[in-house]
Design a protein around this motif. Structure first.
Motif, PDB file in Angstrom:
ATOM      1  N   PHE A 121      -3.459  28.474   2.367  1.00 13.61           N
ATOM      2  CA  PHE A 121      -3.257  27.161   2.971  1.00 13.61           C
ATOM      3  C   PHE A 121      -2.149  27.283   4.015  1.00 13.61           C
ATOM      4  N   PRO A 122      -2.305  26.615   5.161  1.00 11.78           N
ATOM      5  CA  PRO A 122      -1.311  26.736   6.237  1.00 11.78           C
ATOM      6  C   PRO A 122       0.011  26.080   5.853  1.00 11.78           C
ATOM      7  N   LEU A 123       1.116  26.655   6.337  1.00 18.35           N
ATOM      8  CA  LEU A 123       2.444  26.152   6.025  1.00 18.35           C
ATOM      9  C   LEU A 123       3.043  25.474   7.247  1.00 18.35           C
ATOM     10  N   ARG A 124       3.612  24.310   7.049  1.00 14.96           N
ATOM     11  CA  ARG A 124       4.237  23.578   8.146  1.00 14.96           C
ATOM     12  C   ARG A 124       5.270  22.618   7.590  1.00 14.96           C
ATOM     13  N   LEU A 125       6.251  22.323   8.404  1.00 14.56           N
ATOM     14  CA  LEU A 125       7.284  21.347   8.073  1.00 14.56           C
ATOM     15  C   LEU A 125       6.898  20.015   8.701  1.00 14.56           C
ATOM     16  N   ILE A 126       6.807  18.978   7.892  1.00 15.46           N
ATOM     17  CA  ILE A 126       6.449  17.642   8.390  1.00 15.46           C
ATOM     18  C   ILE A 126       7.607  16.698   8.099  1.00 15.46           C
ATOM     19  N   ARG A 127       8.113  16.083   9.177  1.00 12.14           N
ATOM     20  CA  ARG A 127       9.199  15.105   9.055  1.00 12.14           C
ATOM     21  C   ARG A 127       8.751  13.781   9.680  1.00 12.14           C
ATOM     22  N   PRO A 128       8.159  12.875   8.904  1.00  8.91           N
ATOM     23  CA  PRO A 128       7.834  11.557   9.456  1.00  8.91           C
ATOM     24  C   PRO A 128       9.095  10.821   9.870  1.00  8.91           C
ATOM     25  N   GLU A 129       8.957   9.902  10.821  1.00  4.11           N
ATOM     26  CA  GLU A 129      10.123   9.168  11.321  1.00  4.11           C
ATOM     27  C   GLU A 129      10.631   8.146  10.318  1.00  4.11           C
ATOM     28  N   GLY A 130       9.893   7.922   9.255  1.00  3.96           N
ATOM     29  CA  GLY A 130      10.331   7.019   8.199  1.00  3.96           C
ATOM     30  C   GLY A 130       9.363   7.090   7.037  1.00  3.96           C
ATOM     31  N   MET A 131       9.790   6.557   5.884  1.00  4.87           N
ATOM     32  CA  MET A 131       8.937   6.545   4.702  1.00  4.87           C
ATOM     33  C   MET A 131       8.325   5.178   4.444  1.00  4.87           C
ATOM     34  N   VAL A 132       8.729   4.170   5.217  1.00  2.90           N
ATOM     35  CA  VAL A 132       8.214   2.823   4.976  1.00  2.90           C
ATOM     36  C   VAL A 132       7.889   2.143   6.302  1.00  2.90           C
ATOM     37  N   ARG A 133       6.952   1.237   6.215  1.00  8.80           N
ATOM     38  CA  ARG A 133       6.599   0.319   7.279  1.00  8.80           C
ATOM     39  C   ARG A 133       6.285  -1.031   6.625  1.00  8.80           C
ATOM     40  N   GLU A 134       5.994  -2.016   7.404  1.00  7.00           N
ATOM     41  CA  GLU A 134       5.658  -3.335   6.867  1.00  7.00           C
ATOM     42  C   GLU A 134       4.536  -3.203   5.834  1.00  7.00           C
ATOM     43  N   ARG A 135       4.874  -3.514   4.569  1.00  3.35           N
ATOM     44  CA  ARG A 135       3.929  -3.509   3.452  1.00  3.35           C
ATOM     45  C   ARG A 135       3.343  -2.141   3.141  1.00  3.35           C
ATOM     46  N   VAL A 136       4.013  -1.072   3.586  1.00  6.10           N
ATOM     47  CA  VAL A 136       3.527   0.293   3.376  1.00  6.10           C
ATOM     48  C   VAL A 136       4.689   1.198   2.977  1.00  6.10           C
ATOM     49  N   ALA A 137       4.448   2.081   2.004  1.00  2.00           N
ATOM     50  CA  ALA A 137       5.405   3.119   1.634  1.00  2.00           C
ATOM     51  C   ALA A 137       4.666   4.449   1.536  1.00  2.00           C
ATOM     52  N   LEU A 138       5.346   5.520   1.875  1.00  2.00           N
ATOM     53  CA  LEU A 138       4.783   6.866   1.781  1.00  2.00           C
ATOM     54  C   LEU A 138       5.481   7.629   0.662  1.00  2.00           C
ATOM     55  N   ALA A 139       4.732   8.535   0.031  1.00  2.00           N
ATOM     56  CA  ALA A 139       5.287   9.346  -1.055  1.00  2.00           C
ATOM     57  C   ALA A 139       4.635  10.719  -1.047  1.00  2.00           C
ATOM     58  N   GLY A 140       5.348  11.697  -1.591  1.00  2.00           N
ATOM     59  CA  GLY A 140       4.803  13.045  -1.672  1.00  2.00           C
ATOM     60  C   GLY A 140       4.641  13.672  -0.299  1.00  2.00           C
ATOM     61  N   VAL A 143       0.862  -1.180   0.000  1.00  2.36           N
ATOM     62  CA  VAL A 143       0.000   0.000   0.000  1.00  2.36           C
ATOM     63  C   VAL A 143       0.899   1.231   0.000  1.00  2.36           C
ATOM     64  N   VAL A 144       0.644   2.139  -0.930  1.00  2.00           N
ATOM     65  CA  VAL A 144       1.403   3.391  -1.003  1.00  2.00           C
ATOM     66  C   VAL A 144       0.501   4.527  -0.539  1.00  2.00           C
ATOM     67  N   GLY A 145       0.923   5.242   0.487  1.00  2.00           N
ATOM     68  CA  GLY A 145       0.203   6.417   0.948  1.00  2.00           C
ATOM     69  C   GLY A 145       0.716   7.650   0.230  1.00  2.00           C
ATOM     70  N   ALA A 146      -0.080   8.139  -0.727  1.00  2.05           N
ATOM     71  CA  ALA A 146       0.226   9.380  -1.434  1.00  2.05           C
ATOM     72  C   ALA A 146      -0.936  10.339  -1.207  1.00  2.05           C
ATOM     73  N   ASP A 147      -1.435  10.326   0.020  1.00  2.00           N
ATOM     74  CA  ASP A 147      -2.690  11.007   0.345  1.00  2.00           C
ATOM     75  C   ASP A 147      -2.488  12.300   1.121  1.00  2.00           C
ATOM     76  N   GLY A 148      -1.367  12.995   0.871  1.00  2.00           N
ATOM     77  CA  GLY A 148      -1.205  14.348   1.341  1.00  2.00           C
ATOM     78  C   GLY A 148      -0.638  14.493   2.738  1.00  2.00           C
ATOM     79  N   ALA A 149      -0.485  15.759   3.145  1.00  2.00           N
ATOM     80  CA  ALA A 149       0.177  16.081   4.403  1.00  2.00           C
ATOM     81  C   ALA A 149      -0.547  15.523   5.614  1.00  2.00           C
ATOM     82  N   ALA A 150      -1.877  15.410   5.527  1.00  2.00           N
ATOM     83  CA  ALA A 150      -2.658  14.848   6.633  1.00  2.00           C
ATOM     84  C   ALA A 150      -2.954  13.377   6.371  1.00  2.00           C
ATOM     85  N   SER A 151      -1.977  12.649   5.894  1.00  2.81           N
ATOM     86  CA  SER A 151      -2.127  11.286   5.389  1.00  2.81           C
ATOM     87  C   SER A 151      -2.820  10.333   6.364  1.00  2.81           C
TER      88      SER A 151
END
Length: 385
Positions: free
Chosen positions: A265-284, A159-167
């Protein structure tokens, strides 16, 4: 054909998710795209002017062209030069020639890029599900299972999460994110200009805001005004908004005429602790956001899509953990560098309590413009090198 089992399910049909899906068309992967709000007719996107625009790097233009999804050239603006002004007389100007390129970036409207991508998706054979959102996500070492808000369930190797800043996918996958609100909003609008823009993008650091004028197709510009008081701009009628923007830009292009209402639109810096998890990847934006002062947010996202598609196209198991780690490692440096640079520039031009700092930052800006190697480096960063 079983329509509940896929190799890859991409959640989010915006620019990054749609480009990733299209990049996987014709590969060995069976792909589905889930989008909550996309209209079923892509032609509906190609109406009027869109105040939400992006500065697309030459590399990402080539990526979209390879997908057959670059918008009509009549709607594309070209940045050939950048003119940046500090808050106390500092200035730097550089051009595409400094980077041995034809353009620093291409200005494209969000809806027109989406329309081009979704028109190609309609021909691609990708299974697209619109009007549905993800309610639940469960994973094990062998698969991921998605449940939509209408009760439908799907299995996928990835599953790829490409569903935006509020993913939603980022949250369901348990990926924590450090979020730094800037306290600013980006106000956007489009204008017709009295004088030709000449392909020059202009940016002013004013001390409490950042104003960018970006050249669109024809004699038009789009603005991004990063400000702590967006409500002041949103309250203006079209004539007063145009006058305010023209004055803030020192009437560089003469009189302006508002083409689209202002939006914020509000501006913020988002730094997730990683881009991948078991069977999951994040993008954008699900995987990272940056301040728009350098215009690189969507470029990072398109490169996420290009890199991930390259790894997935012939993969025997799209969710293999080592493959996902390769994706994360390959994107880490570029994302970290851009986030750090944009955050540092924001802090540099919004810090007022250190004696001499205004002089230092403006002198540094001017000096960089006078030194050829530094100016060329600015230009290369602007085009994504």
């Amino acid at each position: 054909m079983n329509e509940t089992r896929f190799d890859v399910v991409i959640v989010g049909g915006g620019l990054v998710g749609a480009s990733l899906a299209l990049a996987l068309a014709g590969s060995r992967q069976k792909v589905a795209l889930v989008e909550g709000g996309m209209p079923t007719d892509p032609a509906a996107l190609l109406q009027g002017w869109d105040s939400r625009i992006y500065a697309i790097s030459p590399a990402n233009r080539r990526f979209l062209e390879s997908l057959g999804a670059w918008p009509d050239s009549a709607r594309i603006g070209i940045i050939r030069e950048m003119d940046v002004r500090g808050d106390a007389g500092g200035a730097i100007r550089f051009s595409a020639e400094d980077a041995d390129a034809q353009a620093l970036a291409y200005i494209a409207e969000n809806r027109w890029m989406l329309g081009a991508l979704w028109q190609r998706l309609a021909e691609s054979g990708i299974h697209c599900m619109t009007g549905a959102r993800v309610a639940e996500l469960a994973t094990d070492p062998h698969r991921a299972q998605l449940t939509l808000d209408d009760g439908r369930q799907f299995e996928a190797r990835l599953v790829v999460g490409a569903d935006g800043a509020a993913s939603r996918i980022r949250t369901l996958a348990g990926v924590d994110a450090a979020i730094k609100p800037y306290g600013q909003s980006g106000v956007v609008a489009n204008f017709a200009c009295e004088r030709p823009h000449g392909g020059v993008a202009r940016q002013w650091f004013t001390g409490d805001s950042i104003l960018a004028w970006l050249p669109m197709a024809g004699n038009r510009i789009s603005i991004v005004w990063s400000t702590f008081r967006p409500e002041d701009l949103l309250a203006l009628d079209e004539a007063r908004l145009a006058d305010t923007v023209a004055a803030a830009g020192q009437h560089a292009l003469g009189r302006l005429e508002t083409l689209t209402p202002a939006a914020a639109f509000p501006l913020r810096l988002i730094r997730p602790e990683g881009m991948v998890r078991e069977r999951v990847a994040l993008a954008g934006d699900a995987a990272h956001t940056v301040h728009p002062l350098a215009g690189q947010g969507v470029n990072l996202g398109f490169q996420d899509a290009a890199v991930l598609a390259g790894l997935l196209r012939e993969a025997a198991d799209a969710g293999d953990w080592m493959l996902l780690r390769r994706y994360e490692r390959s994107r880490r440096e570029a994302i970290h560098t851009m986030q750090t640079a944009c955050d540092g520039l924001f802090s540099l031009f919004h810090t007022h309590d250190l004696p001499g700092l205004a002089w230092l930052r403006n002198t540094g800006l001017t000096l960089a413009g006078r030194l050829g190697p530094l100016r060329r480096q600015f230009a290369r960063h602007a085009i994504g090198y």
